[in-house]
Design a protein around this motif. Structure first.
Motif, PDB file in Angstrom:
ATOM      1  N   ILE A   3       0.852  -1.194   0.000  1.00 18.16           N
ATOM      2  CA  ILE A   3       0.000   0.000   0.000  1.00 18.16           C
ATOM      3  C   ILE A   3       0.881   1.235   0.000  1.00 18.16           C
ATOM      4  O   ILE A   3       1.779   1.360   0.840  1.00 18.16           O
ATOM      5  CB  ILE A   3      -0.921   0.027   1.230  1.00 18.16           C
ATOM      6  CG1 ILE A   3      -1.866  -1.184   1.229  1.00 18.16           C
ATOM      7  CG2 ILE A   3      -1.719   1.334   1.274  1.00 18.16           C
ATOM      8  CD1 ILE A   3      -2.692  -1.312   2.489  1.00 18.16           C
ATOM      9  N   ALA A   5       0.683   5.069   0.812  1.00 19.51           N
ATOM     10  CA  ALA A   5      -0.172   5.992   1.564  1.00 19.51           C
ATOM     11  C   ALA A   5       0.488   7.360   1.593  1.00 19.51           C
ATOM     12  O   ALA A   5       1.709   7.462   1.667  1.00 19.51           O
ATOM     13  CB  ALA A   5      -0.369   5.489   2.990  1.00 19.51           C
ATOM     14  N   ALA A  20      -3.715   9.129   6.737  1.00 23.94           N
ATOM     15  CA  ALA A  20      -3.440   8.105   5.724  1.00 23.94           C
ATOM     16  C   ALA A  20      -2.564   6.996   6.300  1.00 23.94           C
ATOM     17  O   ALA A  20      -2.808   5.803   6.058  1.00 23.94           O
ATOM     18  CB  ALA A  20      -2.776   8.739   4.506  1.00 23.94           C
ATOM     19  N   THR A  21      -1.559   7.376   7.066  1.00 28.49           N
ATOM     20  CA  THR A  21      -0.656   6.402   7.682  1.00 28.49           C
ATOM     21  C   THR A  21      -1.413   5.493   8.638  1.00 28.49           C
ATOM     22  O   THR A  21      -1.278   4.258   8.602  1.00 28.49           O
ATOM     23  CB  THR A  21       0.492   7.128   8.411  1.00 28.49           C
ATOM     24  OG1 THR A  21       1.198   7.935   7.467  1.00 28.49           O
ATOM     25  CG2 THR A  21       1.435   6.156   9.078  1.00 28.49           C
ATOM     26  N   ALA A  24      -3.832   3.132   6.539  1.00 28.39           N
ATOM     27  CA  ALA A  24      -3.126   2.105   5.773  1.00 28.39           C
ATOM     28  C   ALA A  24      -2.588   1.016   6.690  1.00 28.39           C
ATOM     29  O   ALA A  24      -2.605  -0.173   6.324  1.00 28.39           O
ATOM     30  CB  ALA A  24      -1.995   2.743   4.971  1.00 28.39           C
ATOM     31  N   VAL A  32       3.317  -1.201   4.070  1.00 33.81           N
ATOM     32  CA  VAL A  32       2.881   0.188   3.883  1.00 33.81           C
ATOM     33  C   VAL A  32       4.093   1.068   3.650  1.00 33.81           C
ATOM     34  O   VAL A  32       5.030   1.071   4.442  1.00 33.81           O
ATOM     35  CB  VAL A  32       2.085   0.697   5.106  1.00 33.81           C
ATOM     36  CG1 VAL A  32       1.709   2.168   4.937  1.00 33.81           C
ATOM     37  CG2 VAL A  32       0.835  -0.160   5.329  1.00 33.81           C
ATOM     38  N   VAL A  34       4.833   5.056   3.182  1.00 33.86           N
ATOM     39  CA  VAL A  34       4.240   6.383   3.323  1.00 33.86           C
ATOM     40  C   VAL A  34       5.105   7.374   2.549  1.00 33.86           C
ATOM     41  O   VAL A  34       6.306   7.487   2.790  1.00 33.86           O
ATOM     42  CB  VAL A  34       4.139   6.796   4.810  1.00 33.86           C
ATOM     43  CG1 VAL A  34       3.536   8.187   4.933  1.00 33.86           C
ATOM     44  CG2 VAL A  34       3.313   5.770   5.582  1.00 33.86           C
ATOM     45  N   VAL A  73      -3.889   4.507  -0.147  1.00 34.08           N
ATOM     46  CA  VAL A  73      -4.670   5.257   0.831  1.00 34.08           C
ATOM     47  C   VAL A  73      -4.189   6.695   0.713  1.00 34.08           C
ATOM     48  O   VAL A  73      -3.033   7.004   1.004  1.00 34.08           O
ATOM     49  CB  VAL A  73      -4.476   4.741   2.273  1.00 34.08           C
ATOM     50  CG1 VAL A  73      -5.230   5.632   3.260  1.00 34.08           C
ATOM     51  CG2 VAL A  73      -4.939   3.292   2.388  1.00 34.08           C
ATOM     52  N   SER A  75      -5.081  10.687   1.615  1.00 33.51           N
ATOM     53  CA  SER A  75      -5.862  11.630   2.411  1.00 33.51           C
ATOM     54  C   SER A  75      -5.625  13.033   1.867  1.00 33.51           C
ATOM     55  O   SER A  75      -4.495  13.506   1.789  1.00 33.51           O
ATOM     56  CB  SER A  75      -5.498  11.550   3.886  1.00 33.51           C
ATOM     57  OG  SER A  75      -6.401  12.333   4.650  1.00 33.51           O
TER      58      SER A  75
END
Length: 175
Positions: A3, A5, A20-21, A24, A32, A34, A73, A75
């Motif tokens: 993912i 994010a 978002a973090t 996710a 994940v 970021v 993801v 935001s």
């Protein structure tokens, strides 16, 4: 599942990046990554600039990150009812590489703000235009009054109803 994010903001203490973090990381077993939009510098987009510089390194690096993901993801911060200038500019550059940048991968769109509106306007814009960029929107959640429902020190949502909405959104990425 990998993912990607990020918060669509260049703020160093971005509440959207925090959201978002958090979301996710609710996906069990996911890897994940970021992103920080500050890591993808690009000039102001125009066709003239594109003819002059081609595709900037920042746009190519951002697009490569999108290609490496199985899901997203995102935001969205809201400036004057719409996308932040930095995100929109990077997004425009990436769409010139490939307008189908999300490649039919699942996306959860989030938005938040310190106030009661929860950045709902920009969230509606992103969801409404997602098909143009081949994003498969699985869920969208607006989180109003961020500082009232999120503890920045612990990185946790303190409102049970919002926590459940975010958990459901995260689970939709695996569905």
């Amino acid at each position: 599942m990998k993912i990607i994010a990020f918060g669509a903001s260049t703020s160093f203490n971005s509440i959207n990046k925090a959201l978002a973090t958090y979301t996710a990381n609710l996906v069990d077993g996911a890897e994940v990554e970021v992103l920080d939009l500050n890591d993808f510098p690009v000039p102001l987009f125009s066709e003239d600039t594109e003819k002059e510089v081609g595709r900037p390194d920042g746009a190519q690096a951002y697009f490569a990150k999108l290609e490496s993901a199985d899901a997203f993801v995102i935001s969205l911060a809201e400036h004057n009812g719409t996308y932040t200038a930095a995100y929109k500019n990077l997004f425009d550059w990436a769409s010139r590489i490939n307008q189908q940048m999300f490649a039919h991968k699942p996306v959860v769109y989030l938005s938040t703000s310190p106030g009661p509106g929860g950045a709902q306007s920009v969230l509606a814009q992103a969801v409404g235009s997602a098909a143009f960029f081949h994003a498969e929107v699985k869920a969208s959640v607006s989180v109003p009054s961020f500082y009232d429902v999120f503890n920045m020190e612990t990185g946790e949502v303190t409102d049970a109803e919002i926590a459940q909405k975010l958990a459901d959104a995260a689970a939709s990425l695996k569905a």
